[in-house]
Design an enzyme around this catalytic site. Sequence first.
Site, mmCIF file in Angstrom:
data_model
loop_
_atom_site.group_PDB
_atom_site.id
_atom_site.type_symbol
_atom_site.label_atom_id
_atom_site.label_comp_id
_atom_site.label_asym_id
_atom_site.label_seq_id
_atom_site.Cartn_x
_atom_site.Cartn_y
_atom_site.Cartn_z
ATOM 1 N N SER A 170 89.301 -54.212 -76.400
ATOM 2 C CA SER A 170 87.851 -54.452 -76.334
ATOM 3 C C SER A 170 87.201 -54.213 -77.691
ATOM 4 O O SER A 170 87.803 -53.568 -78.566
ATOM 5 C CB SER A 170 87.259 -53.489 -75.301
ATOM 6 O OG SER A 170 85.857 -53.342 -75.469
ATOM 7 N N TYR A 183 84.752 -45.832 -71.037
ATOM 8 C CA TYR A 183 85.361 -47.141 -71.325
ATOM 9 C C TYR A 183 85.850 -47.189 -72.768
ATOM 10 O O TYR A 183 86.984 -47.617 -73.049
ATOM 11 C CB TYR A 183 84.331 -48.224 -71.052
ATOM 12 C CG TYR A 183 84.798 -49.641 -71.198
ATOM 13 C CD1 TYR A 183 84.550 -50.368 -72.360
ATOM 14 C CD2 TYR A 183 85.470 -50.278 -70.170
ATOM 15 C CE1 TYR A 183 84.961 -51.684 -72.489
ATOM 16 C CE2 TYR A 183 85.873 -51.603 -70.284
ATOM 17 C CZ TYR A 183 85.615 -52.291 -71.447
ATOM 18 O OH TYR A 183 86.023 -53.609 -71.573
HETATM 19 P P1 NAP Z 1 86.231 -58.250 -64.128
HETATM 20 O O1 NAP Z 1 85.551 -59.569 -63.962
HETATM 21 O O2 NAP Z 1 85.528 -56.999 -63.694
HETATM 22 O O3 NAP Z 1 87.693 -58.301 -63.431
HETATM 23 C C1 NAP Z 1 88.467 -57.153 -63.481
HETATM 24 C C2 NAP Z 1 89.659 -57.393 -62.581
HETATM 25 O O4 NAP Z 1 90.457 -56.199 -62.544
HETATM 26 C C3 NAP Z 1 89.241 -57.716 -61.133
HETATM 27 O O5 NAP Z 1 90.072 -58.723 -60.609
HETATM 28 C C4 NAP Z 1 89.506 -56.382 -60.440
HETATM 29 O O6 NAP Z 1 89.834 -56.503 -59.067
HETATM 30 C C5 NAP Z 1 90.738 -55.905 -61.177
HETATM 31 N N1 NAP Z 1 90.957 -54.470 -60.978
HETATM 32 C C6 NAP Z 1 90.094 -53.463 -61.214
HETATM 33 N N2 NAP Z 1 90.661 -52.292 -60.895
HETATM 34 C C7 NAP Z 1 91.916 -52.564 -60.421
HETATM 35 C C8 NAP Z 1 92.995 -51.778 -59.929
HETATM 36 N N3 NAP Z 1 92.904 -50.442 -59.827
HETATM 37 N N4 NAP Z 1 94.131 -52.401 -59.545
HETATM 38 C C9 NAP Z 1 94.232 -53.757 -59.614
HETATM 39 N N5 NAP Z 1 93.243 -54.565 -60.072
HETATM 40 C C10 NAP Z 1 92.112 -53.961 -60.476
HETATM 41 O O7 NAP Z 1 86.578 -58.029 -65.657
HETATM 42 P P2 NAP Z 1 86.801 -59.065 -66.844
HETATM 43 O O8 NAP Z 1 85.527 -59.257 -67.583
HETATM 44 O O9 NAP Z 1 87.566 -60.246 -66.348
HETATM 45 O O10 NAP Z 1 87.732 -58.154 -67.772
HETATM 46 C C11 NAP Z 1 89.128 -58.169 -67.651
HETATM 47 C C12 NAP Z 1 89.652 -57.222 -68.718
HETATM 48 O O11 NAP Z 1 89.079 -57.569 -69.977
HETATM 49 C C13 NAP Z 1 89.253 -55.765 -68.474
HETATM 50 O O12 NAP Z 1 90.283 -54.919 -68.917
HETATM 51 C C14 NAP Z 1 88.028 -55.583 -69.383
HETATM 52 O O13 NAP Z 1 87.853 -54.233 -69.768
HETATM 53 C C15 NAP Z 1 88.424 -56.434 -70.547
HETATM 54 N N6 NAP Z 1 87.337 -56.918 -71.394
HETATM 55 C C16 NAP Z 1 86.299 -57.615 -70.864
HETATM 56 C C17 NAP Z 1 85.315 -58.107 -71.742
HETATM 57 C C18 NAP Z 1 84.142 -58.903 -71.260
HETATM 58 O O14 NAP Z 1 83.191 -59.063 -72.052
HETATM 59 N N7 NAP Z 1 84.127 -59.398 -70.048
HETATM 60 C C19 NAP Z 1 85.420 -57.882 -73.110
HETATM 61 C C20 NAP Z 1 86.484 -57.128 -73.595
HETATM 62 C C21 NAP Z 1 87.439 -56.664 -72.733
HETATM 63 P P3 NAP Z 1 88.689 -56.508 -57.956
HETATM 64 O O15 NAP Z 1 88.183 -57.898 -57.927
HETATM 65 O O16 NAP Z 1 89.415 -56.110 -56.713
HETATM 66 O O17 NAP Z 1 87.644 -55.502 -58.367
HETATM 67 C C1 GCO Z 2 79.504 -53.323 -72.513
HETATM 68 C C2 GCO Z 2 80.406 -54.481 -72.221
HETATM 69 C C3 GCO Z 2 81.588 -54.445 -73.171
HETATM 70 C C4 GCO Z 2 82.503 -55.589 -72.864
HETATM 71 C C5 GCO Z 2 83.670 -55.614 -73.766
HETATM 72 C C6 GCO Z 2 83.290 -55.851 -75.194
HETATM 73 O O1 GCO Z 2 78.930 -52.778 -71.548
HETATM 74 O O2 GCO Z 2 79.354 -53.021 -73.691
HETATM 75 O O3 GCO Z 2 80.853 -54.464 -70.890
HETATM 76 O O4 GCO Z 2 82.246 -53.239 -73.052
HETATM 77 O O5 GCO Z 2 82.987 -55.505 -71.570
HETATM 78 O O6 GCO Z 2 84.507 -54.538 -73.608
HETATM 79 O O7 GCO Z 2 84.475 -56.076 -75.924
#
Ligand code: NAP
Ligand code: GCO
Length: 289
Positions: A170, A183
């Site tokens: 992230s 986080y």
């Molecule tokens: P999301 O929409 O919240 O999806 C997260 C997924 O993880 C969901 O399918 C959730 O399942 C699953 N999950 C959560 N806890 C779990 C557990 N204990 N066991 C199995 N599955 C679990 O998140 P996203 O935005 O796609 O993010 C995916 C990854 O990218 C995460 O690691 C997040 O930190 C990272 N990330 C996101 C962003 C962003 O801007 N979106 C940026 C940087 C990094 P449920 O549907 O059952 O809750």
């Molecule tokens: C926040 C956002 C970020 C993104 C991502 C950025 O609240 O700042 O959720 O943490 O999820 O991780 O890279």
Amino acid sequence: MSEHSNAAGAKSAAAAENAAAAANATMGQFCLCGKVALVTGASYGIGFAIAKALSDAGARIVFNDLKQEFVDRGLAAYRDAGIGAAGYVCDVTDEAAVGALVARVEGEVGPIDILVNNAGIIKRVPMCDMSAEEFRQVIDVDLNAPFIVSKAVIPSMIKRGGGKIINICSMMSELGRETVSAYAAAKGGLKMLTRNIASEYGAHNIQCNGIGPGYIATPQTAPLRERQPDGSRHPFDSFIIAKTPAARWGEAGDLAGPAVFLASAASDFVNGHILYVDGGILAYIGKQP
Ligand code: NAP
Ligand code: GCO
């Protein structure tokens, strides 16, 4: 036709043939044909987009989610995308359940060649208002679980001569901000776990790298993009647009190419690297007001 033009024609045909062969060889590096990829938490969001990209490159997709209804929803989404994925219920924080999942996948689909530790949660709470239990929950999913799942797949990767692990890091692997202490601690730790797996298992031809997405439009960031009652942008939405040289939120599909690269032979000499896919946020001081 003169002798000269025959020779020139033959030369250009050979050059074209060589170029095609070189292109095939290059593309072959990115082929995941015959590989089994486990993408955790991939019913939707970033995990789904990465799984689709790996499938498009030839991999067989396996994913998990917390509940059968989410797995079923994910299976339907993969079917709609023309992907015959295998989905399982598994909480990635539960070491016994993860061990059982890996064994079941190996029996039903095949040994796991590519692991994407994608499952993650976030709790946006000022640190002094956050309970220790809430802090632990985030660390458990975002840091302990990648350890647990990696530990479950590495022995088989070693036996089979190597593998690929991609941890979804992230911006918060590098930066802090208000309300995301747990986080950021987890994602910072995940960066170093990535480097340590690379260090400890690189000799077994296991490459462990991270992808550091910028701000991506998924359910996880929906609260940060909600329109205001007057229809204006959420202040955080405007903030991110000003902080991103690309002047837009990322889409989950922006992570597809980087994921295929890190899952493929094209990155066999890349190890312990965090590839930031952030539209330039980490390079930019931000647009002046
Ligand atoms: P999301 O929409 O919240 O999806 C997260 C997924 O993880 C969901 O399918 C959730 O399942 C699953 N999950 C959560 N806890 C779990 C557990 N204990 N066991 C199995 N599955 C679990 O998140 P996203 O935005 O796609 O993010 C995916 C990854 O990218 C995460 O690691 C997040 O930190 C990272 N990330 C996101 C962003 C962003 O801007 N979106 C940026 C940087 C990094 P449920 O549907 O059952 O809750
Ligand atoms: C926040 C956002 C970020 C993104 C991502 C950025 O609240 O700042 O959720 O943490 O999820 O991780 O890279």
